[in-house]
Design an enzyme around this catalytic site. Structure first.
Site, PDB file in Angstrom:
ATOM      1  N   PRO A   1       6.123  30.369 -16.528  1.00  0.00           N
ATOM      2  CA  PRO A   1       5.843  29.145 -17.282  1.00  0.00           C
ATOM      3  C   PRO A   1       4.417  29.080 -17.832  1.00  0.00           C
ATOM      4  CG  PRO A   1       5.809  28.693 -14.947  1.00  0.00           C
ATOM      5  CD  PRO A   1       6.313  30.096 -15.099  1.00  0.00           C
TER       6      PRO A   1
ATOM      7  N   TYR B   1      11.709  43.320  -6.189  1.00  0.00           N
ATOM      8  CA  TYR B   1      10.283  43.001  -6.153  1.00  0.00           C
ATOM      9  C   TYR B   1       9.600  43.848  -5.081  1.00  0.00           C
ATOM     10  CZ  TYR B   1      11.209  38.828  -9.027  1.00  0.00           C
ATOM     11  OH  TYR B   1      11.579  37.970 -10.041  1.00  0.00           O
TER      12      TYR B   1
END
Length: 351
Positions: free
Chosen positions: A208, A53
Site C-alpha cells: 500500500p 517467503y
C-alpha cells in the site's frame, strides 16, 4: 485500530494486517518477535505470510513466535498463501490437488497450528481447472484445516470465474482478494475492484506504500540508497523502482501526499496508508514493517481518516489515465445508461 468483517464472513479483523514477507531474512528473529508483539499490543489481530517467503523462513519464524506466545496468539488470525514454486519438481508449483495438499500440510507444520484462518491462492494457475482447486479447498475447509479461502493477484475475469464456479458447484466461496493497490498503483480500479464490490469480496491491498515510494524517502533525480527496498539490488524491486521513478504522475502524487501530511501533522506513510485503507471494498491494508520504527509509524494510520478535501485531492492527482477504450471516456460512456432517457451517453463526448 479499527475492525471490519473479513469479506462477507463473520470474522472481525483489524484494518491493518502485519505482513511478514521479510521476517527471518530481512528482519532478524529478535526484532521480528518484538514487532509481532507490538502489533498485537496495538490491537492488530491478523498477520499475513506465504510458503515462499524466505523459502519458508517466515512461516517457521511465526511458528516459533506462536509457540512462546500462546496467551497472545490463541485468537490471532493467520493468513498464508500457496501457488508459487517450493521445490525443483515439476509439480512443486500451481494449485493442483497434490501441490496444495503438500503445501497446506507443510504450512500447518511450520507454524504449528491446527488450521489456517485464511488460505489464499497466491496467483492464477493457467494449467489447473478452477474446479480442481476449489474442490480441494472445500475439502480442506470440511476437514478443519482451513477456515476461509482467499485469492491473490487475480484479474477481474479470473476472480469472477472462481466465485461463480464455487457458487455453481456448492463449494466454499473465496471471501478475499489480496492485490497490489496504492496511490501509485490504481489500475485495479478498472475491473478488479468493481468485481470485488459486486461480490462482497474484501480487498487486502499489498504494497500500500508503493514498495516504500510513498514514504517520502526518495527524491526525484537521485539514485535510491542501498539500504532501501527499491535500491537494495533485488531484481524485482529494481524493476518496480525503475518504473516508479520515471512517472511524473507518481512524483506529483508524492508532492500532494507530503503537502497533506504537513497540513495535518502526519507522515507521508500515514497519509498514503489512510487513503488506501478507506477505499471502497478494502477490508485491511497489509503493512510490511521491517523495523519497529516503521511499525510504529504505520500503526497511526489505522485510526487516521482523511477529510473530504484531502481525499479528493489525492484521488485527482493519482488518478490513472487509461486510453480512450475500454477504460477511458469512450469505453466508459458506452456502458452507461440513463434512468430517464434513451439518449446515448457516448454522445456527451461531442458536447
Amino acid at each position: 485500530m479499527k475492525y471490519r468483517t473479513l469479506g462477507h464472513s463473520g470474522l472481525s479483523v483489524s484494518n491493518l494486517i502485519l505482513g511478514t514477507m521479510g521476517f527471518g531474512t530481512e528482519t532478524a528473529e529478535k526484532e521480528a518477535f518484538a514487532i509481532l508483539d507490538a502489533f498485537l499490543d496495538a490491537g492488530g489481530n491478523m498477520i499475513d505470510t506465504a510458503d515462499v517467503y524466505g523459502n519458508g523462513a517466515s512461516e517457521e519464524l511465526i511458528g516459533r513466535w506462536c509457540a512462546t506466545r500462546k496467551d497472545k496468539t490463541d485468537r490471532l488470525v493467520i493468513a498464508t498463501k500457496a501457488r508459487f514454486g517450493t521445490g525443483p519438481d515439476v509439480n512443486d508449483a500451481g494449485t493442483s490437488r497434490p501441490h496444495l495438499h503438500r503445501a497446506l500440510n507443510t504450512s500447518l507444520a511450520r507454524m504449528g497450528v491446527e488450521a489456517i484462518d485464511l488460505y489464499q491462492m497466491h496467483g492464477w494457475d493457467p494449467l489447473t481447472p478452477p474446479e480442481e482447486t476449489l474442490t480441494f479447498l472445500d475439502s480442506a475447509v470440511r476437514a478443519g484445516k482451513i477456515h476461509y479461502v482467499g485469492l491473490s493477484n487475480f484479474t477481474g475475469w479470473q476472480l469472477q470465474l472462481f466465485l461463480s464456479t464455487a457458487r455453481t458447484m456448492g463449494l466454499q466461496v473465496p471471501i478475499t482478494l489480496q492485490q497490489q493497490y496504492s496511490l501509485v498503483v490504481r489500475e485495479v480500479e478498472y475491473e478488479v475492484i468493481p468485481a470485488a464490490l459486486h461480490n462482497g469480496i474484501g480487498l487486502l491491498p499489498w504494497s500500500p506504500l508503493g514498495s516504500g515510494f510513498l514514504t517520502g524517502k526518495y527524491a526525484r533525480g537521485t539514485e535510491p540508497s542501498s539500504d532501501t527496498r527499491l535500491g537494495n539490488g533485488n531484481a524485482m524491486f529494481k524493476r518496480i523502482g525503475d518504473k516508479m521513478f520515471t512517472t511524473d504522475r507518481n512524483w506529483a502524487t508524492m508532492d500532494a501526499v507530503r503537502e497533506i501530511a504537513s497540513e495535518i501533522g502526519a507522515t507521508p506513510s500515514q497519509v498514503a496508508l489512510s487513503w488506501v485503507t478507506n477505499r471502497p471494498s478494502v477490508t485491511s491494508s497489509i503493512i510490511g514493517a521491517r523495523t519497529m520504527e516503521q511499525l510504529k509509524d504505520n500503526l497511526v494510520a489505522g485510526d487516521l481518516i482523511l477529510d473530504e478535501a484531502a481525499t479528493k485531492k489525492l484521488d485527482a492527482v493519482s488518478a490513472p489515465t487509461p486510453a480512450e477504450y475500454p477504460y477511458g471516456p469512450f469505453g466508459v460512456l458506452q456502458r452507461h445508461r440513463y434512468v430517464d432517457s434513451s439518449k446515448q451517453a457516448i454522445m456527451e463526448l461531442n458536447d
